[in-house]
Design an enzyme around this catalytic site. Structure first.
Site, mmCIF file in Angstrom:
data_model
loop_
_atom_site.group_PDB
_atom_site.id
_atom_site.type_symbol
_atom_site.label_atom_id
_atom_site.label_comp_id
_atom_site.label_asym_id
_atom_site.label_seq_id
_atom_site.Cartn_x
_atom_site.Cartn_y
_atom_site.Cartn_z
ATOM 1 N N ASN A 10 0.880 -1.168 0.000
ATOM 2 C CA ASN A 10 0.000 0.000 0.000
ATOM 3 C C ASN A 10 0.922 1.224 0.000
ATOM 4 O O ASN A 10 1.355 1.689 1.042
ATOM 5 C CB ASN A 10 -0.875 -0.067 1.257
ATOM 6 C CG ASN A 10 -1.834 1.109 1.377
ATOM 7 O OD1 ASN A 10 -1.711 2.101 0.677
ATOM 8 N ND2 ASN A 10 -2.783 0.993 2.300
ATOM 9 N N ARG A 97 -2.132 -1.758 -3.850
ATOM 10 C CA ARG A 97 -3.193 -0.760 -3.812
ATOM 11 C C ARG A 97 -2.876 0.275 -4.887
ATOM 12 O O ARG A 97 -1.790 0.847 -4.902
ATOM 13 C CB ARG A 97 -3.238 -0.067 -2.451
ATOM 14 C CG ARG A 97 -4.265 1.054 -2.405
ATOM 15 C CD ARG A 97 -4.162 1.863 -1.135
ATOM 16 N NE ARG A 97 -5.175 2.904 -1.103
ATOM 17 C CZ ARG A 97 -5.052 4.065 -0.466
ATOM 18 N NH1 ARG A 97 -3.954 4.328 0.210
ATOM 19 N NH2 ARG A 97 -6.008 4.944 -0.489
ATOM 20 N N HIS A 186 -10.701 5.259 -1.539
ATOM 21 C CA HIS A 186 -10.806 4.425 -0.324
ATOM 22 C C HIS A 186 -11.828 3.298 -0.528
ATOM 23 O O HIS A 186 -12.382 2.776 0.436
ATOM 24 C CB HIS A 186 -11.256 5.246 0.904
ATOM 25 C CG HIS A 186 -10.279 6.280 1.365
ATOM 26 N ND1 HIS A 186 -10.674 7.539 1.739
ATOM 27 C CD2 HIS A 186 -8.926 6.238 1.520
ATOM 28 C CE1 HIS A 186 -9.604 8.246 2.106
ATOM 29 N NE2 HIS A 186 -8.537 7.481 1.977
ATOM 30 N N GLY A 216 -9.249 8.776 8.089
ATOM 31 C CA GLY A 216 -7.818 8.586 8.337
ATOM 32 C C GLY A 216 -7.155 9.936 8.147
ATOM 33 O O GLY A 216 -7.741 10.965 8.490
ATOM 34 N N ARG A 247 -5.953 18.158 3.583
ATOM 35 C CA ARG A 247 -6.748 18.568 2.409
ATOM 36 C C ARG A 247 -8.012 19.292 2.847
ATOM 37 O O ARG A 247 -8.643 18.914 3.838
ATOM 38 C CB ARG A 247 -7.138 17.340 1.579
ATOM 39 C CG ARG A 247 -5.960 16.676 0.913
ATOM 40 C CD ARG A 247 -6.337 15.342 0.248
ATOM 41 N NE ARG A 247 -5.439 14.291 0.700
ATOM 42 C CZ ARG A 247 -5.679 12.994 0.593
ATOM 43 N NH1 ARG A 247 -6.785 12.553 0.021
ATOM 44 N NH2 ARG A 247 -4.809 12.119 1.054
ATOM 45 N N GLU A 390 -7.544 -2.765 4.824
ATOM 46 C CA GLU A 390 -7.365 -2.674 3.369
ATOM 47 C C GLU A 390 -6.401 -3.751 2.877
ATOM 48 O O GLU A 390 -6.594 -4.309 1.796
ATOM 49 C CB GLU A 390 -6.815 -1.284 3.009
ATOM 50 C CG GLU A 390 -7.841 -0.175 3.158
ATOM 51 C CD GLU A 390 -7.216 1.221 3.163
ATOM 52 O OE1 GLU A 390 -6.561 1.573 4.160
ATOM 53 O OE2 GLU A 390 -7.381 1.952 2.180
HETATM 54 N N1 LIG Z 1 -5.471 7.062 19.285
HETATM 55 C C1 LIG Z 1 -5.860 7.966 18.384
HETATM 56 N N2 LIG Z 1 -6.724 8.943 18.733
HETATM 57 C C2 LIG Z 1 -7.132 9.856 17.832
HETATM 58 N N3 LIG Z 1 -6.737 9.887 16.548
HETATM 59 C C3 LIG Z 1 -5.878 8.945 16.152
HETATM 60 C C4 LIG Z 1 -5.393 7.921 17.027
HETATM 61 N N4 LIG Z 1 -4.561 7.130 16.328
HETATM 62 C C5 LIG Z 1 -4.513 7.630 15.071
HETATM 63 N N5 LIG Z 1 -5.298 8.708 14.961
HETATM 64 C C6 LIG Z 1 -5.521 9.536 13.766
HETATM 65 O O1 LIG Z 1 -5.479 8.699 12.623
HETATM 66 C C7 LIG Z 1 -4.689 9.315 11.598
HETATM 67 C C8 LIG Z 1 -4.069 8.250 10.713
HETATM 68 O O2 LIG Z 1 -5.074 7.435 10.213
HETATM 69 P P1 LIG Z 1 -4.776 6.286 9.137
HETATM 70 O O3 LIG Z 1 -6.067 5.626 8.831
HETATM 71 O O4 LIG Z 1 -3.657 5.441 9.605
HETATM 72 O O5 LIG Z 1 -4.339 7.224 7.936
HETATM 73 P P2 LIG Z 1 -3.637 6.983 6.558
HETATM 74 O O6 LIG Z 1 -3.897 5.543 6.170
HETATM 75 O O7 LIG Z 1 -4.342 7.955 5.677
HETATM 76 O O8 LIG Z 1 -2.206 7.285 6.766
HETATM 77 C C9 LIG Z 1 -3.691 10.157 12.359
HETATM 78 O O9 LIG Z 1 -3.254 11.257 11.584
HETATM 79 C C10 LIG Z 1 -4.491 10.624 13.568
HETATM 80 O O10 LIG Z 1 -5.181 11.824 13.255
HETATM 81 C C1 LIG Z 2 -7.171 8.272 -1.635
HETATM 82 C C2 LIG Z 2 -6.617 8.740 -0.342
HETATM 83 O O1 LIG Z 2 -6.951 9.793 0.136
HETATM 84 O O2 LIG Z 2 -5.763 7.895 0.265
HETATM 85 P P1 LIG Z 2 -4.994 8.143 1.637
HETATM 86 O O3 LIG Z 2 -6.026 8.317 2.691
HETATM 87 O O4 LIG Z 2 -4.175 6.889 1.801
HETATM 88 O O5 LIG Z 2 -4.163 9.393 1.428
HETATM 89 MG MG LIG Z 3 -5.372 5.022 4.778
#
Ligand SMILES: Nc1ncnc2c1ncn2[C@@H]1O[C@H](COP(=O)(O)OP(=O)(O)O)[C@@H](O)[C@H]1O
Ligand SMILES: CC(=O)OP(=O)(O)O
Ligand SMILES: [Mg+2]
Length: 414
Positions: A10, A97, A186, A216, A247, A390
Protein backbone atom coordinates in the site's frame (compact mmCIF):
# COMPACT_ATOMS: atom_id res chain seq x y z
CA UNK A 1 0.15 -21.20 -8.97
CA UNK A 2 1.77 -23.16 -6.20
CA UNK A 3 2.20 -20.99 -3.12
CA UNK A 4 -0.42 -19.53 -0.82
CA UNK A 5 1.34 -16.34 0.26
CA UNK A 6 0.48 -12.84 -0.94
CA UNK A 7 2.57 -9.72 -0.36
CA UNK A 8 0.43 -6.57 -0.23
CA UNK A 9 1.92 -3.14 -0.91
CA UNK A 10 0.00 0.00 0.00
CA UNK A 11 2.20 2.79 -1.36
CA UNK A 12 1.22 6.30 -0.28
CA UNK A 13 2.79 9.56 -1.36
CA UNK A 14 5.59 9.29 1.22
CA UNK A 15 5.04 5.89 2.80
CA UNK A 16 4.66 2.18 2.09
CA UNK A 17 2.55 -0.03 4.31
CA UNK A 18 3.02 -3.73 3.63
CA UNK A 19 1.81 -7.11 4.83
CA UNK A 20 2.78 -10.64 3.94
CA UNK A 21 -0.18 -12.96 4.37
CA UNK A 22 -0.74 -16.69 4.10
CA UNK A 23 -4.08 -17.00 2.33
CA UNK A 24 -4.61 -20.64 3.32
CA UNK A 25 -5.89 -19.18 6.62
CA UNK A 26 -5.63 -15.40 5.97
CA UNK A 27 -2.95 -15.15 8.69
CA UNK A 28 -0.36 -12.39 8.70
CA UNK A 29 3.28 -13.48 8.55
CA UNK A 30 4.88 -10.04 8.68
CA UNK A 31 3.74 -6.42 8.66
CA UNK A 32 5.55 -3.14 8.35
CA UNK A 33 5.71 0.46 7.35
CA UNK A 34 8.25 2.73 5.67
CA UNK A 35 7.59 6.41 6.43
CA UNK A 36 9.01 9.78 5.39
CA UNK A 37 10.35 8.41 2.10
CA UNK A 38 12.53 11.03 0.39
CA UNK A 39 13.65 12.61 3.65
CA UNK A 40 16.91 12.19 5.54
CA UNK A 41 15.13 10.55 8.46
CA UNK A 42 13.06 7.88 6.72
CA UNK A 43 11.89 5.17 9.10
CA UNK A 44 11.30 1.48 8.50
CA UNK A 45 9.43 -0.57 11.07
CA UNK A 46 9.16 -4.28 10.41
CA UNK A 47 7.38 -6.85 12.55
CA UNK A 48 7.69 -10.59 11.89
CA UNK A 49 4.54 -12.28 13.20
CA UNK A 50 4.90 -15.89 12.10
CA UNK A 51 8.30 -17.11 10.96
CA UNK A 52 9.84 -20.56 11.37
CA UNK A 53 11.04 -19.29 14.75
CA UNK A 54 7.63 -17.83 15.65
CA UNK A 55 6.83 -14.17 16.23
CA UNK A 56 9.82 -11.85 16.52
CA UNK A 57 10.50 -8.42 17.94
CA UNK A 58 9.75 -5.37 15.80
CA UNK A 59 12.84 -3.93 14.14
CA UNK A 60 13.24 -0.23 13.44
CA UNK A 61 15.68 1.51 11.18
CA UNK A 62 16.06 5.25 10.59
CA UNK A 63 18.06 6.80 7.77
CA UNK A 64 17.62 8.21 4.29
CA UNK A 65 15.42 6.21 1.89
CA UNK A 66 15.38 8.17 -1.35
CA UNK A 67 12.28 6.83 -3.09
CA UNK A 68 9.69 4.03 -3.26
CA UNK A 69 12.11 1.84 -5.21
CA UNK A 70 14.66 1.98 -2.38
CA UNK A 71 11.87 1.52 0.17
CA UNK A 72 10.63 -1.68 -1.40
CA UNK A 73 14.15 -3.08 -1.70
CA UNK A 74 14.67 -2.37 2.02
CA UNK A 75 11.39 -4.17 2.77
CA UNK A 76 12.53 -7.17 0.70
CA UNK A 77 15.75 -7.31 2.73
CA UNK A 78 13.86 -7.25 6.04
CA UNK A 79 11.55 -10.04 4.88
CA UNK A 80 14.57 -12.11 3.78
CA UNK A 81 16.12 -11.82 7.27
CA UNK A 82 13.09 -13.68 8.62
CA UNK A 83 13.20 -16.39 5.96
CA UNK A 84 10.21 -14.75 4.28
CA UNK A 85 12.09 -13.38 1.26
CA UNK A 86 10.48 -12.48 -2.03
CA UNK A 87 12.35 -15.36 -3.68
CA UNK A 88 10.17 -17.85 -1.77
CA UNK A 89 8.27 -20.37 -3.93
CA UNK A 90 5.45 -19.93 -1.40
CA UNK A 91 4.75 -16.47 -2.78
CA UNK A 92 1.76 -16.68 -5.16
CA UNK A 93 1.33 -13.02 -6.07
CA UNK A 94 1.97 -9.43 -5.10
CA UNK A 95 -1.11 -7.24 -4.59
CA UNK A 96 -0.85 -3.48 -5.01
CA UNK A 97 -3.19 -0.76 -3.81
CA UNK A 98 -3.65 1.56 -6.79
CA UNK A 99 -5.50 4.72 -5.87
CA UNK A 100 -6.87 5.93 -9.23
CA UNK A 101 -8.23 3.41 -11.71
CA UNK A 102 -10.54 5.82 -13.55
CA UNK A 103 -13.75 4.42 -14.97
CA UNK A 104 -12.00 1.57 -16.68
CA UNK A 105 -11.00 -0.69 -13.80
CA UNK A 106 -13.98 -2.10 -11.95
CA UNK A 107 -12.25 -5.26 -10.71
CA UNK A 108 -8.85 -6.35 -9.40
CA UNK A 109 -6.62 -6.66 -12.46
CA UNK A 110 -3.46 -8.59 -13.34
CA UNK A 111 -0.93 -5.94 -14.29
CA UNK A 112 0.52 -5.91 -17.79
CA UNK A 113 2.01 -3.10 -19.89
CA UNK A 114 -1.42 -1.79 -20.91
CA UNK A 115 -2.55 -1.61 -17.26
CA UNK A 116 0.66 0.20 -16.32
CA UNK A 117 0.10 2.69 -19.13
CA UNK A 118 -3.45 3.41 -17.93
CA UNK A 119 -2.30 3.94 -14.31
CA UNK A 120 0.32 6.33 -15.66
CA UNK A 121 -2.23 8.20 -17.78
CA UNK A 122 -4.25 8.83 -14.60
CA UNK A 123 -1.37 10.55 -12.73
CA UNK A 124 -2.80 14.07 -13.27
CA UNK A 125 -5.91 13.11 -11.26
CA UNK A 126 -3.99 11.34 -8.47
CA UNK A 127 -0.66 13.16 -8.38
CA UNK A 128 0.08 12.26 -4.74
CA UNK A 129 -0.71 8.58 -5.12
CA UNK A 130 -0.46 6.99 -8.60
CA UNK A 131 3.28 7.73 -9.11
CA UNK A 132 4.09 5.96 -5.84
CA UNK A 133 1.86 3.04 -6.80
CA UNK A 134 3.62 2.75 -10.18
CA UNK A 135 7.09 2.72 -8.63
CA UNK A 136 5.97 0.02 -6.19
CA UNK A 137 4.70 -2.11 -9.07
CA UNK A 138 7.80 -1.66 -11.24
CA UNK A 139 10.17 -2.50 -8.39
CA UNK A 140 8.13 -5.56 -7.43
CA UNK A 141 8.12 -6.67 -11.08
CA UNK A 142 11.91 -6.33 -11.21
CA UNK A 143 12.30 -8.38 -8.02
CA UNK A 144 9.91 -11.13 -9.14
CA UNK A 145 9.30 -10.91 -12.90
CA UNK A 146 7.73 -14.38 -12.91
CA UNK A 147 4.98 -13.55 -10.41
CA UNK A 148 1.53 -12.14 -11.15
CA UNK A 149 1.25 -8.59 -9.88
CA UNK A 150 -2.33 -7.55 -9.17
CA UNK A 151 -3.73 -4.02 -8.94
CA UNK A 152 -6.64 -3.43 -6.56
CA UNK A 153 -8.13 -0.01 -7.24
CA UNK A 154 -9.49 2.45 -4.67
CA UNK A 155 -11.98 3.58 -7.29
CA UNK A 156 -13.39 0.12 -8.17
CA UNK A 157 -16.06 -0.11 -5.46
CA UNK A 158 -17.47 3.27 -6.51
CA UNK A 159 -18.01 2.41 -10.17
CA UNK A 160 -21.57 1.35 -9.24
CA UNK A 161 -22.46 4.98 -8.41
CA UNK A 162 -25.48 6.06 -10.45
CA UNK A 163 -24.96 8.89 -12.95
CA UNK A 164 -26.75 11.57 -10.87
CA UNK A 165 -24.23 10.95 -8.08
CA UNK A 166 -21.21 10.52 -10.34
CA UNK A 167 -21.66 13.54 -12.61
CA UNK A 168 -20.80 17.14 -11.90
CA UNK A 169 -23.25 19.72 -13.24
CA UNK A 170 -20.80 21.15 -15.75
CA UNK A 171 -20.97 21.23 -19.53
CA UNK A 172 -21.42 17.61 -20.58
CA UNK A 173 -19.14 17.74 -23.62
CA UNK A 174 -16.29 19.33 -21.69
CA UNK A 175 -16.73 16.85 -18.85
CA UNK A 176 -16.75 13.87 -21.22
CA UNK A 177 -13.81 15.11 -23.25
CA UNK A 178 -11.65 15.34 -20.12
CA UNK A 179 -13.28 12.39 -18.30
CA UNK A 180 -14.33 14.67 -15.48
CA UNK A 181 -16.66 12.83 -13.11
CA UNK A 182 -16.74 11.71 -9.52
CA UNK A 183 -14.69 8.52 -9.11
CA UNK A 184 -14.41 8.19 -5.33
CA UNK A 185 -11.52 6.63 -3.37
CA UNK A 186 -10.81 4.43 -0.32
CA UNK A 187 -13.17 1.96 -2.07
CA UNK A 188 -11.37 -1.12 -0.76
CA UNK A 189 -12.00 0.14 2.76
CA UNK A 190 -15.62 1.16 2.10
CA UNK A 191 -16.30 -2.28 0.59
CA UNK A 192 -14.65 -4.17 3.45
CA UNK A 193 -16.22 -2.07 6.20
CA UNK A 194 -19.73 -2.09 4.74
CA UNK A 195 -19.60 -5.90 4.53
CA UNK A 196 -18.16 -6.21 8.05
CA UNK A 197 -20.90 -3.90 9.34
CA UNK A 198 -23.61 -6.11 7.82
CA UNK A 199 -21.97 -9.10 9.50
CA UNK A 200 -21.92 -7.25 12.82
CA UNK A 201 -25.68 -6.69 12.44
CA UNK A 202 -26.14 -10.39 11.66
CA UNK A 203 -27.36 -9.62 8.14
CA UNK A 204 -26.26 -10.17 4.56
CA UNK A 205 -24.71 -7.15 2.78
CA UNK A 206 -27.67 -7.12 0.36
CA UNK A 207 -30.06 -6.50 3.28
CA UNK A 208 -28.50 -3.39 4.78
CA UNK A 209 -27.94 0.29 4.01
CA UNK A 210 -24.79 1.68 5.59
CA UNK A 211 -23.08 5.05 5.81
CA UNK A 212 -19.32 4.38 6.05
CA UNK A 213 -17.11 7.14 7.45
CA UNK A 214 -13.44 6.40 6.61
CA UNK A 215 -11.59 8.96 8.71
CA UNK A 216 -7.82 8.59 8.34
CA UNK A 217 -5.37 11.22 7.20
CA UNK A 218 -7.35 11.19 3.98
CA UNK A 219 -11.06 10.94 4.78
CA UNK A 220 -14.19 10.02 2.86
CA UNK A 221 -17.81 9.05 3.44
CA UNK A 222 -19.88 6.67 1.37
CA UNK A 223 -23.51 5.65 1.09
CA UNK A 224 -23.82 1.90 0.52
CA UNK A 225 -27.19 0.43 -0.42
CA UNK A 226 -27.43 -3.37 -0.25
CA UNK A 227 -23.67 -3.78 -0.68
CA UNK A 228 -23.34 -1.34 -3.61
CA UNK A 229 -21.94 2.16 -3.39
CA UNK A 230 -24.51 4.80 -4.41
CA UNK A 231 -22.58 7.93 -3.41
CA UNK A 232 -19.23 8.94 -1.98
CA UNK A 233 -17.63 12.20 -0.90
CA UNK A 234 -14.36 12.18 -2.88
CA UNK A 235 -14.62 13.09 -6.54
CA UNK A 236 -12.39 13.45 -9.60
CA UNK A 237 -9.50 13.44 -7.14
CA UNK A 238 -9.16 12.67 -3.41
CA UNK A 239 -9.53 16.40 -2.63
CA UNK A 240 -13.33 16.67 -2.52
CA UNK A 241 -15.58 16.08 0.47
CA UNK A 242 -14.71 15.90 4.15
CA UNK A 243 -12.16 18.03 5.98
CA UNK A 244 -8.97 15.90 6.07
CA UNK A 245 -5.55 15.98 7.73
CA UNK A 246 -4.01 18.27 5.09
CA UNK A 247 -6.75 18.57 2.41
CA UNK A 248 -9.53 21.14 2.40
CA UNK A 249 -12.33 18.90 1.13
CA UNK A 250 -15.29 20.85 -0.31
CA UNK A 251 -14.72 24.49 -1.15
CA UNK A 252 -16.37 26.87 -3.59
CA UNK A 253 -14.35 26.27 -6.81
CA UNK A 254 -14.24 30.05 -7.16
CA UNK A 255 -11.76 30.11 -4.26
CA UNK A 256 -9.24 28.90 -6.84
CA UNK A 257 -10.05 31.68 -9.36
CA UNK A 258 -9.87 34.21 -6.54
CA UNK A 259 -6.48 33.00 -5.28
CA UNK A 260 -5.14 33.06 -8.83
CA UNK A 261 -6.56 36.43 -9.90
CA UNK A 262 -6.49 38.38 -6.66
CA UNK A 263 -3.93 36.42 -4.62
CA UNK A 264 -1.48 36.07 -7.53
CA UNK A 265 -0.89 32.38 -6.81
CA UNK A 266 0.02 29.87 -9.53
CA UNK A 267 -2.13 26.79 -10.17
CA UNK A 268 0.61 24.59 -8.67
CA UNK A 269 0.76 26.74 -5.54
CA UNK A 270 -3.00 26.53 -5.12
CA UNK A 271 -2.88 22.77 -5.67
CA UNK A 272 -0.27 22.45 -2.90
CA UNK A 273 -2.25 24.80 -0.64
CA UNK A 274 -5.49 22.80 -0.93
CA UNK A 275 -3.91 19.32 -0.87
CA UNK A 276 -1.08 19.73 1.61
CA UNK A 277 -1.53 22.89 3.65
CA UNK A 278 -5.28 22.92 4.31
CA UNK A 279 -7.68 20.73 6.28
CA UNK A 280 -6.80 20.33 9.95
CA UNK A 281 -3.16 21.32 9.49
CA UNK A 282 -4.15 24.51 7.69
CA UNK A 283 -6.76 25.36 10.30
CA UNK A 284 -4.67 24.81 13.42
CA UNK A 285 -1.15 23.65 12.52
CA UNK A 286 -1.72 19.99 13.48
CA UNK A 287 -3.16 17.16 11.43
CA UNK A 288 -3.05 14.48 14.11
CA UNK A 289 -6.36 14.18 15.94
CA UNK A 290 -4.56 13.08 19.15
CA UNK A 291 -2.63 16.34 19.22
CA UNK A 292 -5.74 18.37 18.42
CA UNK A 293 -7.67 16.75 21.30
CA UNK A 294 -4.75 17.39 23.64
CA UNK A 295 -4.69 21.06 22.69
CA UNK A 296 -8.47 21.33 23.12
CA UNK A 297 -8.15 19.85 26.61
CA UNK A 298 -5.67 22.64 27.36
CA UNK A 299 -8.18 25.25 26.21
CA UNK A 300 -6.68 25.98 22.77
CA UNK A 301 -9.33 27.91 20.80
CA UNK A 302 -7.73 27.39 17.38
CA UNK A 303 -7.66 23.62 17.81
CA UNK A 304 -11.29 23.70 19.02
CA UNK A 305 -12.39 25.64 15.91
CA UNK A 306 -10.54 23.20 13.62
CA UNK A 307 -12.28 20.29 15.38
CA UNK A 308 -15.67 21.98 15.08
CA UNK A 309 -15.21 22.62 11.34
CA UNK A 310 -14.20 18.97 10.87
CA UNK A 311 -17.30 17.79 12.75
CA UNK A 312 -19.65 20.22 11.00
CA UNK A 313 -18.64 18.85 7.58
CA UNK A 314 -18.88 15.26 8.79
CA UNK A 315 -22.37 15.83 10.15
CA UNK A 316 -23.48 17.39 6.85
CA UNK A 317 -22.40 14.25 5.00
CA UNK A 318 -24.20 11.97 7.47
CA UNK A 319 -27.37 13.99 6.83
CA UNK A 320 -26.85 14.01 3.07
CA UNK A 321 -26.31 10.26 2.85
CA UNK A 322 -29.26 9.63 5.13
CA UNK A 323 -31.33 11.46 2.54
CA UNK A 324 -29.68 9.60 -0.36
CA UNK A 325 -30.34 6.20 1.23
CA UNK A 326 -33.80 6.93 2.66
CA UNK A 327 -33.40 4.15 5.18
CA UNK A 328 -30.17 3.73 7.13
CA UNK A 329 -29.39 0.61 9.16
CA UNK A 330 -25.99 1.64 10.43
CA UNK A 331 -23.34 4.34 10.47
CA UNK A 332 -19.85 2.82 10.63
CA UNK A 333 -16.73 4.71 11.76
CA UNK A 334 -13.37 3.43 10.52
CA UNK A 335 -9.63 4.24 9.90
CA UNK A 336 -7.23 6.01 12.31
CA UNK A 337 -9.58 8.74 13.52
CA UNK A 338 -12.83 6.79 13.18
CA UNK A 339 -11.49 3.78 15.09
CA UNK A 340 -9.71 5.68 17.84
CA UNK A 341 -11.21 9.12 18.42
CA UNK A 342 -14.30 8.67 20.64
CA UNK A 343 -14.90 12.47 20.83
CA UNK A 344 -15.18 12.63 17.02
CA UNK A 345 -17.80 9.85 16.98
CA UNK A 346 -19.76 11.44 19.82
CA UNK A 347 -19.73 14.91 18.27
CA UNK A 348 -20.57 13.68 14.75
CA UNK A 349 -23.90 12.15 15.80
CA UNK A 350 -24.76 14.59 18.62
CA UNK A 351 -28.20 16.11 18.10
CA UNK A 352 -29.24 13.56 15.47
CA UNK A 353 -31.61 11.66 17.81
CA UNK A 354 -34.61 12.54 15.61
CA UNK A 355 -32.88 10.57 12.83
CA UNK A 356 -32.63 7.61 15.22
CA UNK A 357 -28.89 8.15 15.72
CA UNK A 358 -27.20 8.18 19.11
CA UNK A 359 -24.02 7.03 20.82
CA UNK A 360 -23.85 5.34 24.24
CA UNK A 361 -21.09 7.15 26.14
CA UNK A 362 -19.92 3.99 27.96
CA UNK A 363 -19.73 1.86 24.80
CA UNK A 364 -18.08 4.69 22.86
CA UNK A 365 -15.29 4.91 25.44
CA UNK A 366 -14.34 1.21 25.10
CA UNK A 367 -11.05 0.57 23.23
CA UNK A 368 -10.94 -2.54 21.09
CA UNK A 369 -9.67 -3.87 17.76
CA UNK A 370 -12.94 -5.72 17.19
CA UNK A 371 -15.97 -4.48 15.24
CA UNK A 372 -18.49 -3.25 17.82
CA UNK A 373 -21.73 -1.32 18.28
CA UNK A 374 -21.60 1.92 20.23
CA UNK A 375 -25.28 2.92 19.96
CA UNK A 376 -27.82 2.31 22.77
CA UNK A 377 -29.42 -1.15 22.59
CA UNK A 378 -32.78 0.22 21.40
CA UNK A 379 -31.30 2.53 18.73
CA UNK A 380 -33.20 2.62 15.42
CA UNK A 381 -29.97 3.22 13.50
CA UNK A 382 -26.92 1.37 14.79
CA UNK A 383 -23.66 3.25 15.20
CA UNK A 384 -20.61 1.02 14.84
CA UNK A 385 -16.83 1.12 15.04
CA UNK A 386 -15.50 -1.26 12.40
CA UNK A 387 -11.71 -1.44 11.99
CA UNK A 388 -10.76 -1.42 8.34
CA UNK A 389 -8.24 -3.86 6.86
CA UNK A 390 -7.37 -2.67 3.37
CA UNK A 391 -4.37 -5.02 3.23
CA UNK A 392 -6.42 -8.14 4.02
CA UNK A 393 -9.04 -7.09 1.46
CA UNK A 394 -6.34 -6.51 -1.20
CA UNK A 395 -4.76 -9.89 -0.38
CA UNK A 396 -8.15 -11.64 -0.56
CA UNK A 397 -8.99 -10.10 -3.93
CA UNK A 398 -5.48 -10.74 -5.28
CA UNK A 399 -5.47 -14.38 -4.21
CA UNK A 400 -8.98 -15.00 -5.54
CA UNK A 401 -7.93 -13.60 -8.91
CA UNK A 402 -4.77 -15.68 -9.25
CA UNK A 403 -6.54 -18.79 -7.91
CA UNK A 404 -8.99 -18.51 -10.83
CA UNK A 405 -6.05 -19.16 -13.13
CA UNK A 406 -4.90 -22.17 -11.15
CA UNK A 407 -6.01 -24.68 -13.74
CA UNK A 408 -5.51 -22.36 -16.68
CA UNK A 409 -2.35 -20.72 -17.96
CA UNK A 410 -0.86 -18.74 -15.07
CA UNK A 411 -1.13 -14.97 -15.40
CA UNK A 412 2.20 -13.27 -15.95
CA UNK A 413 3.37 -9.81 -15.07
CA UNK A 414 4.59 -9.07 -18.56
N1 LIG B 1 -5.47 7.06 19.28
C1 LIG B 1 -5.86 7.97 18.38
N2 LIG B 1 -6.72 8.94 18.73
C2 LIG B 1 -7.13 9.86 17.83
N3 LIG B 1 -6.74 9.89 16.55
C3 LIG B 1 -5.88 8.95 16.15
C4 LIG B 1 -5.39 7.92 17.03
N4 LIG B 1 -4.56 7.13 16.33
C5 LIG B 1 -4.51 7.63 15.07
N5 LIG B 1 -5.30 8.71 14.96
C6 LIG B 1 -5.52 9.54 13.77
O1 LIG B 1 -5.48 8.70 12.62
C7 LIG B 1 -4.69 9.32 11.60
C8 LIG B 1 -4.07 8.25 10.71
O2 LIG B 1 -5.07 7.43 10.21
P1 LIG B 1 -4.78 6.29 9.14
O3 LIG B 1 -6.07 5.63 8.83
O4 LIG B 1 -3.66 5.44 9.60
O5 LIG B 1 -4.34 7.22 7.94
P2 LIG B 1 -3.64 6.98 6.56
O6 LIG B 1 -3.90 5.54 6.17
O7 LIG B 1 -4.34 7.96 5.68
O8 LIG B 1 -2.21 7.28 6.77
C9 LIG B 1 -3.69 10.16 12.36
O9 LIG B 1 -3.25 11.26 11.58
C10 LIG B 1 -4.49 10.62 13.57
O10 LIG B 1 -5.18 11.82 13.26
C1 LIG C 1 -7.17 8.27 -1.63
C2 LIG C 1 -6.62 8.74 -0.34
O1 LIG C 1 -6.95 9.79 0.14
O2 LIG C 1 -5.76 7.90 0.27
P1 LIG C 1 -4.99 8.14 1.64
O3 LIG C 1 -6.03 8.32 2.69
O4 LIG C 1 -4.17 6.89 1.80
O5 LIG C 1 -4.16 9.39 1.43
MG1 LIG D 1 -5.37 5.02 4.78
Amino acid sequence: MSGTRVLVLNSGSSSVKYQLLDMSDSSRLAVGLVERIGEQSSRLRHTPLATEKGAGESREWTGPIADHDAALKAVAEELAKDGLGLDSPELAAIGHRVVHGGKHFTEPTVIDDAVLAEIERLIPVAPLHNPANLTGIRTAQALRPDLPQVAVFDTAFHTTMPEPAARYAIDVRTADEHRIRRYGFHGTSHAYVSRATAKLLGKAPEEVNVIVLHLGNGASASAVRGGRCVDTSMGLTPLEGLVMGTRSGDTDPAVIFHLARVGGMSIDEIDTLLNKKSGLIGLCGDNDMREIRRRIDEGDEQAKLAFDIYIHRLKKYIGAYYAVLGRVDAVAFTAGVGENAAPVREAAVAGLETLGLAVDAGLNAVRSDEPRLISPADARVKVAVVPTDEELEIATQTYALVARYRNAAPPRGN
